[in-house]
Design a protein around this motif. Structure first.
Motif, PDB file in Angstrom:
ATOM      1  N   GLU A  59     -21.965 -19.230 -63.534  1.00 56.78           N
ATOM      2  CA  GLU A  59     -22.960 -20.201 -63.984  1.00 56.78           C
ATOM      3  C   GLU A  59     -22.686 -21.569 -63.370  1.00 56.78           C
ATOM      4  O   GLU A  59     -23.599 -22.241 -62.876  1.00 56.78           O
ATOM      5  N   ALA A  60     -21.429 -21.986 -63.365  1.00 58.05           N
ATOM      6  CA  ALA A  60     -21.074 -23.281 -62.768  1.00 58.05           C
ATOM      7  C   ALA A  60     -21.331 -23.271 -61.261  1.00 58.05           C
ATOM      8  O   ALA A  60     -21.821 -24.261 -60.711  1.00 58.05           O
ATOM      9  N   LEU A  61     -21.020 -22.175 -60.596  1.00 52.13           N
ATOM     10  CA  LEU A  61     -21.259 -22.078 -59.152  1.00 52.13           C
ATOM     11  C   LEU A  61     -22.753 -22.212 -58.845  1.00 52.13           C
ATOM     12  O   LEU A  61     -23.133 -22.874 -57.876  1.00 52.13           O
ATOM     13  N   ARG A  62     -23.582 -21.601 -59.664  1.00 50.10           N
ATOM     14  CA  ARG A  62     -25.041 -21.684 -59.446  1.00 50.10           C
ATOM     15  C   ARG A  62     -25.563 -23.101 -59.660  1.00 50.10           C
ATOM     16  O   ARG A  62     -26.425 -23.562 -58.928  1.00 50.10           O
ATOM     17  N   HIS A  63     -25.034 -23.786 -60.665  1.00 48.23           N
ATOM     18  CA  HIS A  63     -25.527 -25.124 -60.999  1.00 48.23           C
ATOM     19  C   HIS A  63     -24.896 -26.219 -60.146  1.00 48.23           C
ATOM     20  O   HIS A  63     -25.481 -27.265 -59.962  1.00 48.23           O
ATOM     21  N   GLU A  64     -23.695 -25.989 -59.681  1.00 46.88           N
ATOM     22  CA  GLU A  64     -22.987 -27.009 -58.907  1.00 46.88           C
ATOM     23  C   GLU A  64     -22.715 -26.500 -57.498  1.00 46.88           C
ATOM     24  O   GLU A  64     -21.621 -26.669 -56.963  1.00 46.88           O
ATOM     25  N   ARG A  65     -23.702 -25.883 -56.936  1.00 50.60           N
ATOM     26  CA  ARG A  65     -23.569 -25.290 -55.593  1.00 50.60           C
ATOM     27  C   ARG A  65     -22.934 -26.298 -54.631  1.00 50.60           C
ATOM     28  O   ARG A  65     -23.350 -27.440 -54.552  1.00 50.60           O
ATOM     29  N   GLY A  66     -21.899 -25.863 -53.951  1.00 51.10           N
ATOM     30  CA  GLY A  66     -21.237 -26.737 -52.996  1.00 51.10           C
ATOM     31  C   GLY A  66     -20.123 -27.581 -53.591  1.00 51.10           C
ATOM     32  O   GLY A  66     -19.444 -28.292 -52.872  1.00 51.10           O
ATOM     33  N   GLN A  67     -19.923 -27.510 -54.905  1.00 54.92           N
ATOM     34  CA  GLN A  67     -18.884 -28.315 -55.536  1.00 54.92           C
ATOM     35  C   GLN A  67     -17.548 -27.580 -55.628  1.00 54.92           C
ATOM     36  O   GLN A  67     -16.578 -28.125 -56.112  1.00 54.92           O
ATOM     37  N   CYS A  68     -17.512 -26.349 -55.188  1.00 57.42           N
ATOM     38  CA  CYS A  68     -16.286 -25.547 -55.241  1.00 57.42           C
ATOM     39  C   CYS A  68     -15.790 -25.302 -53.821  1.00 57.42           C
ATOM     40  O   CYS A  68     -16.534 -24.842 -52.968  1.00 57.42           O
ATOM     41  N   ASP A  69     -14.517 -25.622 -53.587  1.00 58.32           N
ATOM     42  CA  ASP A  69     -13.937 -25.405 -52.261  1.00 58.32           C
ATOM     43  C   ASP A  69     -13.153 -24.104 -52.165  1.00 58.32           C
ATOM     44  O   ASP A  69     -12.897 -23.618 -51.064  1.00 58.32           O
ATOM     45  N   LEU A  70     -12.737 -23.559 -53.340  1.00 62.18           N
ATOM     46  CA  LEU A  70     -11.963 -22.317 -53.343  1.00 62.18           C
ATOM     47  C   LEU A  70     -12.035 -21.700 -54.729  1.00 62.18           C
ATOM     48  O   LEU A  70     -11.997 -22.408 -55.737  1.00 62.18           O
ATOM     49  N   LEU A  71     -12.122 -20.374 -54.775  1.00 66.36           N
ATOM     50  CA  LEU A  71     -12.097 -19.631 -56.027  1.00 66.36           C
ATOM     51  C   LEU A  71     -10.737 -18.965 -56.163  1.00 66.36           C
ATOM     52  O   LEU A  71     -10.320 -18.208 -55.292  1.00 66.36           O
ATOM     53  N   LEU A  72     -10.050 -19.266 -57.265  1.00 64.84           N
ATOM     54  CA  LEU A  72      -8.768 -18.644 -57.604  1.00 64.84           C
ATOM     55  C   LEU A  72      -9.003 -17.852 -58.871  1.00 64.84           C
ATOM     56  O   LEU A  72      -9.274 -18.435 -59.926  1.00 64.84           O
ATOM     57  N   THR A  73      -8.951 -16.525 -58.785  1.00 61.94           N
ATOM     58  CA  THR A  73      -9.302 -15.697 -59.932  1.00 61.94           C
ATOM     59  C   THR A  73      -8.271 -14.624 -60.217  1.00 61.94           C
ATOM     60  O   THR A  73      -7.639 -14.089 -59.308  1.00 61.94           O
ATOM     61  N   ASP A  98      13.936 -31.953 -52.438  1.00 61.75           N
ATOM     62  CA  ASP A  98      12.582 -32.298 -52.845  1.00 61.75           C
ATOM     63  C   ASP A  98      11.687 -31.085 -52.615  1.00 61.75           C
ATOM     64  O   ASP A  98      11.320 -30.782 -51.487  1.00 61.75           O
ATOM     65  N   ASP A  99      11.358 -30.368 -53.709  1.00 66.21           N
ATOM     66  CA  ASP A  99      10.527 -29.176 -53.597  1.00 66.21           C
ATOM     67  C   ASP A  99       9.173 -29.474 -52.973  1.00 66.21           C
ATOM     68  O   ASP A  99       8.601 -28.640 -52.292  1.00 66.21           O
ATOM     69  N   LEU A 100       8.638 -30.680 -53.206  1.00 66.32           N
ATOM     70  CA  LEU A 100       7.330 -30.999 -52.654  1.00 66.32           C
ATOM     71  C   LEU A 100       7.350 -31.147 -51.141  1.00 66.32           C
ATOM     72  O   LEU A 100       6.309 -31.088 -50.502  1.00 66.32           O
ATOM     73  N   ALA A 101       8.559 -31.325 -50.569  1.00 71.20           N
ATOM     74  CA  ALA A 101       8.646 -31.454 -49.114  1.00 71.20           C
ATOM     75  C   ALA A 101       8.224 -30.151 -48.433  1.00 71.20           C
ATOM     76  O   ALA A 101       7.720 -30.168 -47.326  1.00 71.20           O
ATOM     77  N   THR A 102       8.429 -29.007 -49.100  1.00 74.76           N
ATOM     78  CA  THR A 102       8.063 -27.720 -48.512  1.00 74.76           C
ATOM     79  C   THR A 102       6.764 -27.173 -49.088  1.00 74.76           C
ATOM     80  O   THR A 102       6.260 -26.173 -48.624  1.00 74.76           O
ATOM     81  N   THR A 103       6.236 -27.809 -50.116  1.00 78.80           N
ATOM     82  CA  THR A 103       5.012 -27.352 -50.751  1.00 78.80           C
ATOM     83  C   THR A 103       3.814 -27.951 -50.034  1.00 78.80           C
ATOM     84  O   THR A 103       3.695 -29.172 -49.936  1.00 78.80           O
ATOM     85  N   PRO A 104       2.900 -27.096 -49.530  1.00 77.07           N
ATOM     86  CA  PRO A 104       1.700 -27.653 -48.900  1.00 77.07           C
ATOM     87  C   PRO A 104       0.849 -28.365 -49.952  1.00 77.07           C
ATOM     88  O   PRO A 104       0.573 -27.814 -51.012  1.00 77.07           O
ATOM     89  N   LEU A 105       0.462 -29.576 -49.655  1.00 73.96           N
ATOM     90  CA  LEU A 105      -0.296 -30.380 -50.608  1.00 73.96           C
ATOM     91  C   LEU A 105      -1.794 -30.277 -50.349  1.00 73.96           C
ATOM     92  O   LEU A 105      -2.232 -30.127 -49.210  1.00 73.96           O
ATOM     93  N   GLY A 106      -2.560 -30.376 -51.414  1.00 73.27           N
ATOM     94  CA  GLY A 106      -4.008 -30.389 -51.301  1.00 73.27           C
ATOM     95  C   GLY A 106      -4.492 -31.781 -50.952  1.00 73.27           C
ATOM     96  O   GLY A 106      -3.737 -32.758 -51.011  1.00 73.27           O
ATOM     97  N   ALA A 107      -5.756 -31.874 -50.606  1.00 75.62           N
ATOM     98  CA  ALA A 107      -6.357 -33.159 -50.261  1.00 75.62           C
ATOM     99  C   ALA A 107      -7.566 -33.419 -51.153  1.00 75.62           C
ATOM    100  O   ALA A 107      -8.607 -33.873 -50.688  1.00 75.62           O
ATOM    101  N   GLY A 108      -7.415 -33.088 -52.431  1.00 78.50           N
ATOM    102  CA  GLY A 108      -8.492 -33.329 -53.380  1.00 78.50           C
ATOM    103  C   GLY A 108      -9.547 -32.246 -53.426  1.00 78.50           C
ATOM    104  O   GLY A 108     -10.593 -32.435 -54.053  1.00 78.50           O
ATOM    105  N   GLN A 109      -9.310 -31.104 -52.784  1.00 80.76           N
ATOM    106  CA  GLN A 109     -10.297 -30.029 -52.827  1.00 80.76           C
ATOM    107  C   GLN A 109     -10.483 -29.561 -54.276  1.00 80.76           C
ATOM    108  O   GLN A 109      -9.567 -29.589 -55.071  1.00 80.76           O
ATOM    109  N   ARG A 110     -11.699 -29.096 -54.562  1.00 79.98           N
ATOM    110  CA  ARG A 110     -12.030 -28.633 -55.914  1.00 79.98           C
ATOM    111  C   ARG A 110     -11.807 -27.123 -55.995  1.00 79.98           C
ATOM    112  O   ARG A 110     -12.431 -26.359 -55.259  1.00 79.98           O
TER     113      ARG A 110
END
Length: 153
Positions: A65-79, A17-29
């Motif tokens: 633009e989204a970060l400015r309008h939805e301040r606090g709605q982002c938990d992590l930036l993946l770029t 089960d690959d998910l057994a070793t994969t760290p899971l998220g908890a709904g973070q945006r």
């Protein structure tokens, strides 16, 4: 005609089960920024599959633009690092000006082209080499979201 197949012995190995070793998220945006649509779609599917909420952007400007309008709605930036307009490191600096301390993961197939000074300014940014697996992606996000856990081992 007839086909004869031998009876399989009952020694089948259970799939791991690959998910057994994969760290899971908890709904973070997670805000994902990549100018290549196929990469954005892959990352979106992979992250949703391991428990994250995902917003994708094909440019740094749209993300800011989204970060400015939805301040606090982002938990992590993946770029992505290499994009038209702002590079990933530049986007990360601008994003942290809006949300101080925002966890950042920068993906690139060309880390030798990432300016070391930019990385120095991005205290605690995670780097993720392309191509990557879902497990590697999930692990990088987990490290970025839980830096104290990573330090203590």
């Amino acid at each position: 005609f007839h086909v004869y197949l031998p009876i399989a012995a009952d020694t089948a190995v259970a799939p791991t089960d690959d998910l057994a070793t994969t760290p899971l998220g908890a709904g973070q945006r997670i805000y994902v920024v990549d100018d290549e649509e196929i990469v954005g779609r892959f990352v979106r599917l992979a992250l949703k599959g391991v428990g994250y909420q995902v917003e994708t952007f094909n440019s740094a400007d749209l993300c800011l633009e989204a970060l400015r309008h939805e301040r606090g709605q982002c938990d992590l930036l993946l770029t992505d690092q290499t994009m038209p307009g702002l590079q990933g490191t530049e986007l990360a600096v601008a994003a942290r000006a809006i949300i101080p301390g925002l966890p950042v993961v920068i993906m690139s197939g060309y880390f030798s082209k990432v300016p070391l000074q930019s990385l120095g300014e991005l205290n605690n940014a995670q780097l993720l080499a392309k191509p990557f697996t879902t497990d590697e992606l999930a692990a990088a996000l987990h490290r970025a979201l839980n830096p104290a856990e990573t330090e203590t081992g």
